[in-house]
Design a protein around this motif. Structure first.
Motif, PDB file in Angstrom:
ATOM      1  N   PRO A   1       0.811  -1.226   0.000  1.00 52.65           N
ATOM      2  CA  PRO A   1       0.000   0.000   0.000  1.00 52.65           C
ATOM      3  C   PRO A   1       0.843   1.273   0.000  1.00 52.65           C
ATOM      4  O   PRO A   1       0.311   2.362  -0.237  1.00 52.65           O
ATOM      5  N   ARG A   2       2.138   1.126   0.233  1.00 49.83           N
ATOM      6  CA  ARG A   2       3.002   2.311   0.217  1.00 49.83           C
ATOM      7  C   ARG A   2       3.222   2.822  -1.204  1.00 49.83           C
ATOM      8  O   ARG A   2       3.865   3.857  -1.402  1.00 49.83           O
TER       9      ARG A   2
ATOM     10  N   ALA B   1      10.697  -3.579   5.258  1.00 57.71           N
ATOM     11  CA  ALA B   1      10.497  -2.469   6.187  1.00 57.71           C
ATOM     12  C   ALA B   1      11.219  -1.236   5.693  1.00 57.71           C
ATOM     13  O   ALA B   1      12.288  -1.313   5.099  1.00 57.71           O
TER      14      ALA B   1
ATOM     15  N   LEU C   1       9.549  -1.031  12.990  1.00 52.45           N
ATOM     16  CA  LEU C   1       8.724  -1.131  11.779  1.00 52.45           C
ATOM     17  C   LEU C   1       7.407  -0.358  11.878  1.00 52.45           C
ATOM     18  O   LEU C   1       6.665  -0.293  10.894  1.00 52.45           O
TER      19      LEU C   1
ATOM     20  N   ASN D   1       1.537   2.057   9.325  1.00 53.01           N
ATOM     21  CA  ASN D   1       2.472   3.185   9.230  1.00 53.01           C
ATOM     22  C   ASN D   1       1.765   4.526   9.069  1.00 53.01           C
ATOM     23  O   ASN D   1       2.300   5.451   8.473  1.00 53.01           O
ATOM     24  N   ARG D   2       0.565   4.611   9.602  1.00 54.88           N
ATOM     25  CA  ARG D   2      -0.164   5.876   9.554  1.00 54.88           C
ATOM     26  C   ARG D   2      -0.435   6.391  10.970  1.00 54.88           C
ATOM     27  O   ARG D   2      -0.501   5.605  11.912  1.00 54.88           O
ATOM     28  N   ALA D   3      -0.633   7.694  11.104  1.00 51.83           N
ATOM     29  CA  ALA D   3      -1.036   8.266  12.391  1.00 51.83           C
ATOM     30  C   ALA D   3      -2.436   7.756  12.738  1.00 51.83           C
ATOM     31  O   ALA D   3      -2.641   7.115  13.762  1.00 51.83           O
TER      32      ALA D   3
ATOM     33  N   THR E   1       7.720   5.969   4.882  1.00 52.21           N
ATOM     34  CA  THR E   1       6.628   5.032   5.097  1.00 52.21           C
ATOM     35  C   THR E   1       5.727   5.503   6.223  1.00 52.21           C
ATOM     36  O   THR E   1       4.974   4.753   6.769  1.00 52.21           O
ATOM     37  N   THR E   2       5.842   6.760   6.576  1.00 54.62           N
ATOM     38  CA  THR E   2       4.997   7.300   7.625  1.00 54.62           C
ATOM     39  C   THR E   2       3.967   8.221   6.986  1.00 54.62           C
ATOM     40  O   THR E   2       4.321   9.179   6.323  1.00 54.62           O
ATOM     41  N   PHE E   3       2.703   7.892   7.178  1.00 49.01           N
ATOM     42  CA  PHE E   3       1.653   8.647   6.519  1.00 49.01           C
ATOM     43  C   PHE E   3       0.844   9.373   7.569  1.00 49.01           C
ATOM     44  O   PHE E   3       0.324   8.762   8.485  1.00 49.01           O
TER      45      PHE E   3
ATOM     46  N   ALA F   1       6.452   2.937  12.840  1.00 51.46           N
ATOM     47  CA  ALA F   1       6.258   4.394  12.836  1.00 51.46           C
ATOM     48  C   ALA F   1       4.926   4.712  12.166  1.00 51.46           C
ATOM     49  O   ALA F   1       4.506   3.954  11.284  1.00 51.46           O
ATOM     50  N   PRO F   2       4.271   5.804  12.487  1.00 46.61           N
ATOM     51  CA  PRO F   2       4.633   6.776  13.530  1.00 46.61           C
ATOM     52  C   PRO F   2       4.211   6.291  14.919  1.00 46.61           C
ATOM     53  O   PRO F   2       3.467   5.320  15.023  1.00 46.61           O
TER      54      PRO F   2
ATOM     55  N   LYS G   1      12.169   2.777   7.019  1.00 47.47           N
ATOM     56  CA  LYS G   1      12.065   3.757   8.104  1.00 47.47           C
ATOM     57  C   LYS G   1      11.783   5.145   7.552  1.00 47.47           C
ATOM     58  O   LYS G   1      11.334   6.024   8.250  1.00 47.47           O
TER      59      LYS G   1
END
Lengths: 335, 335
Positions: free
Chosen positions: A52-53, A326, B268, B75-77, A331-333, B270-271, A328
């Protein structure tokens, strides 16, 4: 004129169709010369396909709408992309898409490679601003660096290689050994009497003019739909709201021309037609007879043809779930 | 008063923590007496867990937000539910959740079974109107009738059995053999010198008061966060906008109390924190030291602790992708 020409062609082909018709699904799909299938590409493509990234929000993968755990699509009229946006066409199945001569409902992509590039940057599908952004994101994930190197050599992460890998994976998504395939290979008890009746009725009606060959999507490539105007059904289903290939080419001759879709696993892929407006296979069969070959089918004929279409559901190969690498960075949404 | 009590308790426990600390992750999770793990339940639970038809729109499965191909979350808020709605808390990882004493960030569910029931009917998550509606949908899918019969006997499709099956599957989602586990089992070269330094620093700081045991989420169950008020960070991250357990119990004593989350695979996921407001592990470590034990960490200490946390990334078991049973009724989702 065009409408009549199509119909005549359809009827003319019907006579010889039963020969073309009787072909089992191959268990391997041909690959283009510039993208031979390798295990490394397939492994990488499987990861990318399920990741999904590859979408702006990190929530939508290829598999979200073309679900490899289901019938290769999402059983929705319009698929849901990023930010809850709903698309205007029903997601076609990914299973056996390797046997399509063109891709997308309107056939605007000539190959699986070309198709794979589209949804990623479509604003209402996966919503990435550009493939450059996708490449930046992939490069930031160490495991993808490794997987791309294995598949394509060093520093190979690009739109070209990513879409080649996805296409290579999709070429493995084949569902052989349906009751129909077993029947064609000589096991005459693999289909029920009703299914055989339905098959013969489909040939007799001329369905096979367009839906022949191992994937039931040839010998041609495009066909007009609907061939026959019908105000009653049009009011109900709005098939002509979407001009098909003409939406791309802007040519009058391409209006309402569509890629002939495969009939493989059709029992699993409701709702039906390009706009997903038809909920059941019974209704879809009735409409195809009425709008393509001008026939009013008896209920028993519809039931027989639906039974035959059930015989086109194949065996789904066992697949190991990919472990997505993975990352770092990137990959933060956020909300 | 409460704030001070928590802090004192934390510091008092810190001295003995290194003993509790050194435990490898078990490879099997204990199951409750009324839901012993069986292969049939796990197979069914794996299907249900990955089936988007458990959501109103047919697009959101448990795996959408708790992704078994990634670090067990998204990997989402805030996660994305049906109709593009975004939740207020960051999805916790499903990996090793069998070792949580309570479930959800606020610990409001006492078991995996209880947890599994929640998101399905949460209007901003999977959006089903009721579990009765879920049961109707499952009963209409023949393959589920077969799978439930195998797991629970005839006519067994219910909220109770569905959530039991999902929980049984989740109990198999364990990631053993991290560098830390190998180290604890005697392979002293499995962790780098920096990782060992980071581990010792974490013990010295008292992190282990709350983050001990095989899953680094005990010996207690709940802990206040933040323990120490800090206007500067609060303005930046808004941790206290959400009252945690008190949102459920409405008790002042439960304000800002949270389930102590596992540290397994934290590199793995985040966030970070309940609202996913912190993008990097470095920042999360800095904040935990500041807000929980009142320490300003040197950059080198932060780097060492992050290196140690990297050593908690385990091995992800190979899983076969479930083939979701086809359903002709109740699986068509309209726009």
């Amino acid at each position: 004129m065009f409408k009549i020409r199509s119909l005549v062609t359809a009827l003319a082909l019907a006579g010889s169709a039963s020969v073309v018709f009787a072909q089992a699904l191959p268990t391997k799909a041909p690959a283009p010369a510039d993208n031979p299938t390798t295990a490394e590409k397939v492994a990488l493509g499987k990861m990318l396909y399920h990741d999904p990234r590859l979408s702006s929000s990190g929530t939508v993968s290829c598999a979200s709408c073309h679900n490899t755990m289901l019938g290769g699509e999402d059983n929705r009229a319009g698929s849901v992309g990023v930010e809850g946006q709903v698309g205007g066409r029903s997601a076609p199945t990914v299973w056996n898409s390797a046997f399509n001569k063109v891709q997308f409902w309107d056939g605007r992509a000539a190959s699986l490679e070309e198709q794979a590039a589209g949804p990623v940057t479509n604003p209402i599908e996966m919503g990435m601003k550009s493939w450059d952004d996708v490449v930046v994101r992939l490069k930031a994930i160490e495991g993808y660096q490794v997987a791309f190197t294995k598949a394509f050599g060093k520093n190979a992460i690009s739109k070209d290689t990513a879409t080649k890998a996805i296409a290579a994976y999709e070429r493995t998504l084949i569902t052989p050994n349906s009751p129909y395939d077993k029947y064609v290979k000589g096991n005459k008890s693999a289909m029920t009497k009703q299914q055989i009746r339905g098959m013969n009725k489909a040939v007799e009606l001329g369905c096979t003019a367009c839906h022949s060959g191992p994937a039931f999507n040839g010998p041609g490539v495009f066909q007009k739909f609907p061939v026959i105007d019908n105000g009653y059904f049009e009011a109900q289903y709005g098939f002509k709201d979407d001009k098909g290939l003409a939406e791309v080419t802007k040519k009058a001759a391409d209006e309402h021309m569509w890629k002939v879709p495969t009939l493989r696993n059709i029992a699993l892929t409701a709702p039906y037609f390009h706009n997903g407006s038809v909920k059941t296979l019974e209704e879809a069969v009735k409409l195809m007879a009425k709008l393509q070959v001008g026939q009013d089918l008896a209920k028993s004929d519809i039931a027989d043809i639906v039974a035959f279409l059930d015989a086109l559901t194949g065996e789904f190969p066992k697949q190991e779930m990919p472990v997505l690498p993975a990352g770092k960075v990137g990959t933060t949404f956020n909300k």
